[in-house]
Design a protein around this motif. Structure first.
Motif, PDB file in Angstrom:
ATOM      1  N   UNK A  51     102.610 104.905  70.939  1.00 32.69           N
ATOM      2  CA  UNK A  51     102.855 104.987  72.382  1.00 32.69           C
ATOM      3  C   UNK A  51     103.101 106.425  72.811  1.00 32.69           C
ATOM      4  N   UNK A  52     103.814 107.172  71.974  1.00 30.23           N
ATOM      5  CA  UNK A  52     104.141 108.562  72.308  1.00 30.23           C
ATOM      6  C   UNK A  52     102.902 109.452  72.266  1.00 30.23           C
ATOM      7  N   UNK A  53     102.115 109.346  71.195  1.00 30.45           N
ATOM      8  CA  UNK A  53     100.982 110.264  71.051  1.00 30.45           C
ATOM      9  C   UNK A  53      99.815 109.871  71.955  1.00 30.45           C
ATOM     10  N   UNK A  54      99.724 108.591  72.330  1.00 29.45           N
ATOM     11  CA  UNK A  54      98.651 108.151  73.220  1.00 29.45           C
ATOM     12  C   UNK A  54      99.048 108.249  74.691  1.00 29.45           C
ATOM     13  N   UNK A  55     100.351 108.389  74.950  1.00 34.66           N
ATOM     14  CA  UNK A  55     100.821 108.348  76.329  1.00 34.66           C
ATOM     15  C   UNK A  55     100.697 106.962  76.934  1.00 34.66           C
ATOM     16  N   UNK A  56     100.708 105.944  76.066  1.00 40.13           N
ATOM     17  CA  UNK A  56     100.582 104.544  76.513  1.00 40.13           C
ATOM     18  C   UNK A  56     101.978 103.932  76.560  1.00 40.13           C
ATOM     19  N   UNK A  57     102.593 103.964  77.728  1.00 40.26           N
ATOM     20  CA  UNK A  57     103.992 103.557  77.834  1.00 40.26           C
ATOM     21  C   UNK A  57     104.194 102.062  77.598  1.00 40.26           C
ATOM     22  N   UNK A  58     103.165 101.254  77.840  1.00 35.70           N
ATOM     23  CA  UNK A  58     103.338  99.821  77.612  1.00 35.70           C
ATOM     24  C   UNK A  58     103.533  99.499  76.136  1.00 35.70           C
ATOM     25  N   UNK A  59     103.106 100.414  75.258  1.00 32.57           N
ATOM     26  CA  UNK A  59     103.304 100.173  73.829  1.00 32.57           C
ATOM     27  C   UNK A  59     104.776 100.266  73.430  1.00 32.57           C
ATOM     28  N   UNK A  60     105.585 100.952  74.233  1.00 31.42           N
ATOM     29  CA  UNK A  60     107.024 100.956  73.950  1.00 31.42           C
ATOM     30  C   UNK A  60     107.587  99.539  74.057  1.00 31.42           C
ATOM     31  N   UNK A  61     107.100  98.801  75.042  1.00 40.38           N
ATOM     32  CA  UNK A  61     107.533  97.403  75.168  1.00 40.38           C
ATOM     33  C   UNK A  61     107.053  96.587  73.970  1.00 40.38           C
ATOM     34  N   UNK A  62     105.840  96.871  73.505  1.00 41.48           N
ATOM     35  CA  UNK A  62     105.329  96.177  72.320  1.00 41.48           C
ATOM     36  C   UNK A  62     106.188  96.481  71.099  1.00 41.48           C
ATOM     37  N   UNK A  63     106.604  97.750  70.973  1.00 37.25           N
ATOM     38  CA  UNK A  63     107.468  98.130  69.854  1.00 37.25           C
ATOM     39  C   UNK A  63     108.811  97.415  69.934  1.00 37.25           C
ATOM     40  N   UNK A  64     109.359  97.316  71.140  1.00 35.51           N
ATOM     41  CA  UNK A  64     110.643  96.630  71.309  1.00 35.51           C
ATOM     42  C   UNK A  64     110.522  95.147  70.984  1.00 35.51           C
ATOM     43  N   UNK A  65     109.415  94.544  71.399  1.00 39.12           N
ATOM     44  CA  UNK A  65     109.194  93.123  71.106  1.00 39.12           C
ATOM     45  C   UNK A  65     109.091  92.906  69.600  1.00 39.12           C
ATOM     46  N   UNK A  66     108.355  93.783  68.921  1.00 39.15           N
ATOM     47  CA  UNK A  66     108.224  93.658  67.465  1.00 39.15           C
ATOM     48  C   UNK A  66     109.576  93.798  66.779  1.00 39.15           C
ATOM     49  N   UNK A  67     110.395  94.726  67.270  1.00 39.63           N
ATOM     50  CA  UNK A  67     111.709  94.943  66.661  1.00 39.63           C
ATOM     51  C   UNK A  67     112.625  93.742  66.869  1.00 39.63           C
ATOM     52  N   UNK A  68     112.683  93.243  68.102  1.00 37.65           N
ATOM     53  CA  UNK A  68     113.619  92.159  68.415  1.00 37.65           C
ATOM     54  C   UNK A  68     113.177  90.845  67.782  1.00 37.65           C
ATOM     55  N   UNK A  69     111.913  90.490  67.981  1.00 35.55           N
ATOM     56  CA  UNK A  69     111.449  89.194  67.509  1.00 35.55           C
ATOM     57  C   UNK A  69     111.250  89.171  65.996  1.00 35.55           C
ATOM     58  N   UNK A  70     110.476  90.141  65.490  1.00 32.42           N
ATOM     59  CA  UNK A  70     110.096  90.082  64.083  1.00 32.42           C
ATOM     60  C   UNK A  70     111.070  90.810  63.172  1.00 32.42           C
ATOM     61  N   UNK A  71     111.836  91.732  63.734  1.00 33.59           N
ATOM     62  CA  UNK A  71     112.803  92.450  62.910  1.00 33.59           C
ATOM     63  C   UNK A  71     114.174  91.806  62.879  1.00 33.59           C
ATOM     64  N   UNK A  72     114.488  90.989  63.903  1.00 41.73           N
ATOM     65  CA  UNK A  72     115.829  90.405  63.990  1.00 41.73           C
ATOM     66  C   UNK A  72     115.777  88.880  64.062  1.00 41.73           C
ATOM     67  N   UNK A  73     115.116  88.347  65.089  1.00 36.23           N
ATOM     68  CA  UNK A  73     115.184  86.903  65.342  1.00 36.23           C
ATOM     69  C   UNK A  73     114.511  86.096  64.232  1.00 36.23           C
ATOM     70  N   UNK A  74     113.283  86.457  63.876  1.00 35.73           N
ATOM     71  CA  UNK A  74     112.550  85.679  62.869  1.00 35.73           C
ATOM     72  C   UNK A  74     113.236  85.729  61.497  1.00 35.73           C
ATOM     73  N   UNK A  75     113.631  86.912  60.976  1.00 38.17           N
ATOM     74  CA  UNK A  75     114.345  86.902  59.686  1.00 38.17           C
ATOM     75  C   UNK A  75     115.650  86.116  59.737  1.00 38.17           C
ATOM     76  N   UNK A  76     116.386  86.236  60.841  1.00 40.84           N
ATOM     77  CA  UNK A  76     117.631  85.472  60.983  1.00 40.84           C
ATOM     78  C   UNK A  76     117.351  83.972  60.957  1.00 40.84           C
ATOM     79  N   UNK A  77     116.311  83.539  61.668  1.00 38.75           N
ATOM     80  CA  UNK A  77     115.965  82.121  61.693  1.00 38.75           C
ATOM     81  C   UNK A  77     115.540  81.634  60.310  1.00 38.75           C
TER      82      UNK A  77
END
Length: 221
Positions: A51-77
């Motif tokens: 997102x930073x090198x492409x200047x694609x700000x919507x990818x920051x939201x994608x990164x946050x979704x990956x972190x919250x869902x797949x990094x926290x919620x899914x392993x916890x579940x």
């Protein structure tokens, strides 16, 4: 700046491949789930860097979704499911660790050779390398699904495969945010369905070992 961006993108994408090998190597279920969480964190960092090198700000939201869902919620579940089901903590494999690791190295070599050959005309060198690493993660996830016996470990392999798809989409000039949100909710719904499914298997067969289910099917026939 371009060389700096190139090196960091390579480091993050290569780390995902390394963690995929760590997941294949794990012989303890909780360690496997923790390693998957680490892969999700690295994925979020890789997407955020894209997102930073492409200047694609919507990818920051994608990164946050990956972190919250797949990094926290899914392993916890998955941790909760494993504890509730009382699943054996050892990961059961179809083949030994050494043949599986050798097969994984062969798949990575194939991925790199194939993608670099197919993307020779691509102008974006970072995208070329990321696609090669992403294909490696996808194939290693498929390898985990093939070489693991229990349903939980196969679910982890499937989600690792999906991590590779996200890395590929982010490296290839990003993906629409609506697609990433829909994927995140699909993963969440799939986790709920998988949890119910595993509990039903446990109640019916007293095991989530797929080999035991195959034996039962053979007896029915």
């Amino acid at each position: 700046m371009q060389g700096y961006a190139f090196d960091i993108a390579h480091l993050l994408a290569g780390s995902l491949v390394l963690v995929s090998f760590m997941m294949i190597y794990q012989d303890r279920l909780y360690a496997l789930l923790n390693t998957f969480a680490l892969q999700a964190v690295l994925l979020s960092l890789a997407v955020a860097w894209q997102a930073y090198i492409q200047g694609a700000h919507h990818l920051y939201a994608s990164a946050a979704i990956a972190l919250v869902f797949k990094g926290i919620i899914v392993p916890w579940a998955l941790h909760r499911i494993v504890r509730r089901l009382g699943i054996d903590r050892e990961v059961e494999t179809v083949t030994g660790v050494v043949p599986t690791m050798l097969a994984g190295m062969g798949l990575v070599a194939l991925s790199i050779l194939l993608m670099l050959q197919l993307t020779q005309s691509a102008e974006n060198a970072i995208a070329r390398e990321d696609l090669a690493f992403a294909l490696s993660v996808i194939l290693l996830g498929m390898l985990m699904m093939v070489t693991r016996r229990t349903a939980v470990t196969q679910v982890v392999g499937f989600m690792s495969l999906e991590n590779g798809l996200i890395l590929a989409a982010a490296g290839a000039q990003g993906m629409p945010l609506v697609v990433e949100i829909s994927v995140a909710f699909s993963v969440l719904i799939a986790m709920i369905v998988i949890g119910v499914f595993l509990f039903r298997i446990r109640e019916r067969f007293d095991s989530v070992d797929l080999e035991a289910l195959d034996d039962f099917r053979g007896e029915r026939q």
